[in-house]
Design a protein around this motif. Structure first.
Motif, PDB file in Angstrom:
ATOM      1  N   THR A 105       1.007  -1.175   0.034  1.00  0.00           N
ATOM      2  CA  THR A 105      -0.026  -0.011  -0.111  1.00  0.00           C
ATOM      3  C   THR A 105       0.877   1.340  -0.023  1.00  0.00           C
ATOM      4  O   THR A 105       1.895   1.446   1.048  1.00  0.00           O
ATOM      5  N   ALA A 106       0.745   1.892  -1.050  1.00  0.00           N
ATOM      6  CA  ALA A 106       1.702   3.263  -1.200  1.00  0.00           C
ATOM      7  C   ALA A 106       1.016   4.215  -1.970  1.00  0.00           C
ATOM      8  O   ALA A 106       0.086   3.780  -3.040  1.00  0.00           O
ATOM      9  N   CYS A 107       0.841   5.545  -1.735  1.00  0.00           N
ATOM     10  CA  CYS A 107       0.405   6.500  -2.502  1.00  0.00           C
ATOM     11  C   CYS A 107      -1.029   6.737  -2.695  1.00  0.00           C
ATOM     12  O   CYS A 107      -1.677   6.926  -3.772  1.00  0.00           O
ATOM     13  N   GLY A 108      -1.576   5.966  -1.839  1.00  0.00           N
ATOM     14  CA  GLY A 108      -3.057   5.951  -1.513  1.00  0.00           C
ATOM     15  C   GLY A 108      -3.813   4.665  -2.247  1.00  0.00           C
ATOM     16  O   GLY A 108      -4.869   4.757  -2.269  1.00  0.00           O
ATOM     17  N   VAL A 109      -3.088   3.814  -2.766  1.00  0.00           N
ATOM     18  CA  VAL A 109      -3.557   2.658  -3.475  1.00  0.00           C
ATOM     19  C   VAL A 109      -2.810   1.348  -2.684  1.00  0.00           C
ATOM     20  O   VAL A 109      -1.756   1.525  -2.317  1.00  0.00           O
ATOM     21  N   SER A 110      -3.708   0.088  -3.149  1.00  0.00           N
ATOM     22  CA  SER A 110      -3.012  -1.212  -2.806  1.00  0.00           C
ATOM     23  C   SER A 110      -2.821  -1.770  -4.132  1.00  0.00           C
ATOM     24  O   SER A 110      -3.918  -1.856  -4.780  1.00  0.00           O
ATOM     25  N   SER A 111      -1.750  -2.538  -4.182  1.00  0.00           N
ATOM     26  CA  SER A 111      -1.596  -3.352  -5.481  1.00  0.00           C
ATOM     27  C   SER A 111      -0.606  -4.286  -5.179  1.00  0.00           C
ATOM     28  O   SER A 111       0.076  -4.412  -4.303  1.00  0.00           O
ATOM     29  N   ASP A 112      -0.439  -5.165  -6.310  1.00  0.00           N
ATOM     30  CA  ASP A 112       0.658  -6.093  -6.399  1.00  0.00           C
ATOM     31  C   ASP A 112       1.576  -5.850  -7.464  1.00  0.00           C
ATOM     32  O   ASP A 112       2.133  -6.896  -8.004  1.00  0.00           O
ATOM     33  N   PHE A 113       1.269  -4.743  -8.112  1.00  0.00           N
ATOM     34  CA  PHE A 113       2.099  -4.478  -9.515  1.00  0.00           C
ATOM     35  C   PHE A 113       3.314  -3.628  -9.137  1.00  0.00           C
ATOM     36  O   PHE A 113       3.196  -2.619  -8.368  1.00  0.00           O
ATOM     37  N   TRP A 114       4.368  -3.819  -9.703  1.00  0.00           N
ATOM     38  CA  TRP A 114       5.679  -3.188  -9.726  1.00  0.00           C
ATOM     39  C   TRP A 114       6.144  -2.902 -11.114  1.00  0.00           C
ATOM     40  O   TRP A 114       5.729  -3.400 -11.993  1.00  0.00           O
ATOM     41  N   MET A 115       7.019  -1.819 -11.024  1.00  0.00           N
ATOM     42  CA  MET A 115       7.621  -1.337 -12.227  1.00  0.00           C
ATOM     43  C   MET A 115       9.262  -1.553 -11.955  1.00  0.00           C
ATOM     44  O   MET A 115       9.528  -1.276 -11.171  1.00  0.00           O
ATOM     45  N   GLU A 116       9.626  -2.351 -13.187  1.00  0.00           N
ATOM     46  CA  GLU A 116      11.172  -2.425 -13.094  1.00  0.00           C
ATOM     47  C   GLU A 116      11.868  -0.909 -13.540  1.00  0.00           C
ATOM     48  O   GLU A 116      11.383  -0.484 -14.454  1.00  0.00           O
ATOM     49  N   VAL A 117      12.777  -0.537 -12.739  1.00  0.00           N
ATOM     50  CA  VAL A 117      13.124   0.827 -12.540  1.00  0.00           C
ATOM     51  C   VAL A 117      14.719   0.666 -12.867  1.00  0.00           C
ATOM     52  O   VAL A 117      15.417   0.174 -11.953  1.00  0.00           O
ATOM     53  N   TYR A 118      15.368   1.759 -13.699  1.00  0.00           N
ATOM     54  CA  TYR A 118      16.865   1.543 -13.584  1.00  0.00           C
ATOM     55  C   TYR A 118      17.069   3.004 -12.917  1.00  0.00           C
ATOM     56  O   TYR A 118      16.814   4.260 -13.421  1.00  0.00           O
ATOM     57  N   TRP A 119      17.671   3.128 -11.737  1.00  0.00           N
ATOM     58  CA  TRP A 119      18.113   4.301 -10.972  1.00  0.00           C
ATOM     59  C   TRP A 119      19.357   4.222 -10.383  1.00  0.00           C
ATOM     60  O   TRP A 119      19.756   2.995  -9.781  1.00  0.00           O
ATOM     61  N   ASN A 120      20.343   5.173 -10.503  1.00  0.00           N
ATOM     62  CA  ASN A 120      21.414   5.444  -9.950  1.00  0.00           C
ATOM     63  C   ASN A 120      22.489   4.136 -10.276  1.00  0.00           C
ATOM     64  O   ASN A 120      22.996   3.418  -9.506  1.00  0.00           O
ATOM     65  N   GLY A 121      22.218   3.733 -11.491  1.00  0.00           N
ATOM     66  CA  GLY A 121      23.062   2.476 -12.057  1.00  0.00           C
ATOM     67  C   GLY A 121      22.814   1.120 -11.517  1.00  0.00           C
ATOM     68  O   GLY A 121      23.298   0.187 -12.148  1.00  0.00           O
ATOM     69  N   ASN A 122      21.528   1.109 -11.219  1.00  0.00           N
ATOM     70  CA  ASN A 122      20.992  -0.180 -10.773  1.00  0.00           C
ATOM     71  C   ASN A 122      19.422  -0.511 -11.221  1.00  0.00           C
ATOM     72  O   ASN A 122      18.645   0.368 -11.524  1.00  0.00           O
ATOM     73  N   TRP A 123      19.285  -1.599 -11.612  1.00  0.00           N
ATOM     74  CA  TRP A 123      17.763  -2.092 -11.978  1.00  0.00           C
ATOM     75  C   TRP A 123      17.202  -2.639 -10.607  1.00  0.00           C
ATOM     76  O   TRP A 123      17.913  -3.336  -9.947  1.00  0.00           O
ATOM     77  N   GLY A 124      16.068  -2.330 -10.512  1.00  0.00           N
ATOM     78  CA  GLY A 124      15.230  -2.633  -9.255  1.00  0.00           C
ATOM     79  C   GLY A 124      13.641  -2.514  -9.656  1.00  0.00           C
ATOM     80  O   GLY A 124      13.327  -2.482 -10.656  1.00  0.00           O
ATOM     81  N   HIS A 125      12.956  -2.335  -8.536  1.00  0.00           N
ATOM     82  CA  HIS A 125      11.594  -2.465  -8.534  1.00  0.00           C
ATOM     83  C   HIS A 125      10.945  -1.080  -7.590  1.00  0.00           C
ATOM     84  O   HIS A 125      11.613  -1.029  -6.704  1.00  0.00           O
ATOM     85  N   SER A 126      10.041  -0.442  -8.355  1.00  0.00           N
ATOM     86  CA  SER A 126       9.367   0.556  -7.456  1.00  0.00           C
ATOM     87  C   SER A 126       7.729   0.399  -7.557  1.00  0.00           C
ATOM     88  O   SER A 126       7.261  -0.222  -8.434  1.00  0.00           O
ATOM     89  N   ALA A 127       7.070   0.939  -6.584  1.00  0.00           N
ATOM     90  CA  ALA A 127       5.576   0.698  -6.676  1.00  0.00           C
ATOM     91  C   ALA A 127       4.998   1.286  -7.898  1.00  0.00           C
ATOM     92  O   ALA A 127       4.958   2.503  -8.186  1.00  0.00           O
ATOM     93  N   TRP A 128       4.169   0.618  -8.671  1.00  0.00           N
ATOM     94  CA  TRP A 128       3.474   0.860  -9.882  1.00  0.00           C
ATOM     95  C   TRP A 128       2.590   1.644  -9.466  1.00  0.00           C
ATOM     96  O   TRP A 128       2.034   2.802 -10.209  1.00  0.00           O
ATOM     97  N   GLY A 129       1.765   1.751  -8.435  1.00  0.00           N
ATOM     98  CA  GLY A 129       0.626   2.560  -7.848  1.00  0.00           C
ATOM     99  C   GLY A 129       1.245   3.937  -7.838  1.00  0.00           C
ATOM    100  O   GLY A 129       0.298   4.769  -7.664  1.00  0.00           O
ATOM    101  N   CYS A 130       2.314   4.274  -7.536  1.00  0.00           N
ATOM    102  CA  CYS A 130       2.897   5.669  -7.454  1.00  0.00           C
ATOM    103  C   CYS A 130       3.146   6.452  -8.461  1.00  0.00           C
ATOM    104  O   CYS A 130       3.591   7.619  -8.651  1.00  0.00           O
ATOM    105  N   VAL A 131       3.044   5.545  -9.773  1.00  0.00           N
ATOM    106  CA  VAL A 131       3.403   6.181 -10.974  1.00  0.00           C
ATOM    107  C   VAL A 131       2.407   7.455 -11.483  1.00  0.00           C
ATOM    108  O   VAL A 131       1.329   7.172 -11.256  1.00  0.00           O
TER     109      VAL A 131
END
Length: 133
Positions: free
Chosen positions: A100-126
């Motif tokens: 639960t983040a940014c006012g929504v609940s979800s189980d979807f994530w986005m693969e994100v490249y940030w500061n030289g690393n691939w990782g995951h961030s909350a899709w609901g916050c996009v």
């Protein structure tokens, strides 16, 4: 006494007829469907078929989000992405752990490249998401 029985029988028959008509009416037969809860602001964004065309994407988040190693709320945090910062992302969402983040609940994530690393961030916050090529 006979008249009372006749009127009682007529009343019972009328009640049975009324009940059978109300049970078979379209309004009573069709169940009311509850609206589907919205899990994400952009869940319905269509991505191209990867076999047809390779595309790149980018996104920015409405709020600062954690950049996690895996698509799980308990996964190690490898960075923090400030709100409004455009970042390179995959063009599809991935299923993972519930959050639960940014006012929504979800189980979807986005693969994100940030500061030289691939990782995951909350899709609901996009906040914004787009194809870049």
């Amino acid at each position: 006494m006979v008249m009372k029985r006749i009127f009682t029988a007529i009343g019972v028959a009328a009640a049975a007829l009324a009940l059978s008509l109300s049970a078979s009416s379209p309004a009573a037969a069709a169940p009311v469907e509850a609206p589907t809860p919205v899990k994400s602001r952009i869940e319905n964004a269509a991505a191209p078929d990867a076999a047809v065309e390779q595309r790149t994407c980018r996104a920015r988040f409405a709020e600062g989000v954690n950049h996690r190693l895996r698509a799980e709320a308990e996964s190690a945090i490898i960075g923090s992405i400030p709100a409004g910062t455009w970042v390179q992302t995959s063009c599809t969402r991935v299923a993972g752990g519930e959050y639960t983040a940014c006012g929504v609940s979800s189980d979807f994530w986005m693969e994100v490249y940030w500061n030289g690393n691939w990782g995951h961030s909350a899709w609901g916050c996009v906040k914004d998401w787009e194809f870049t090529s």
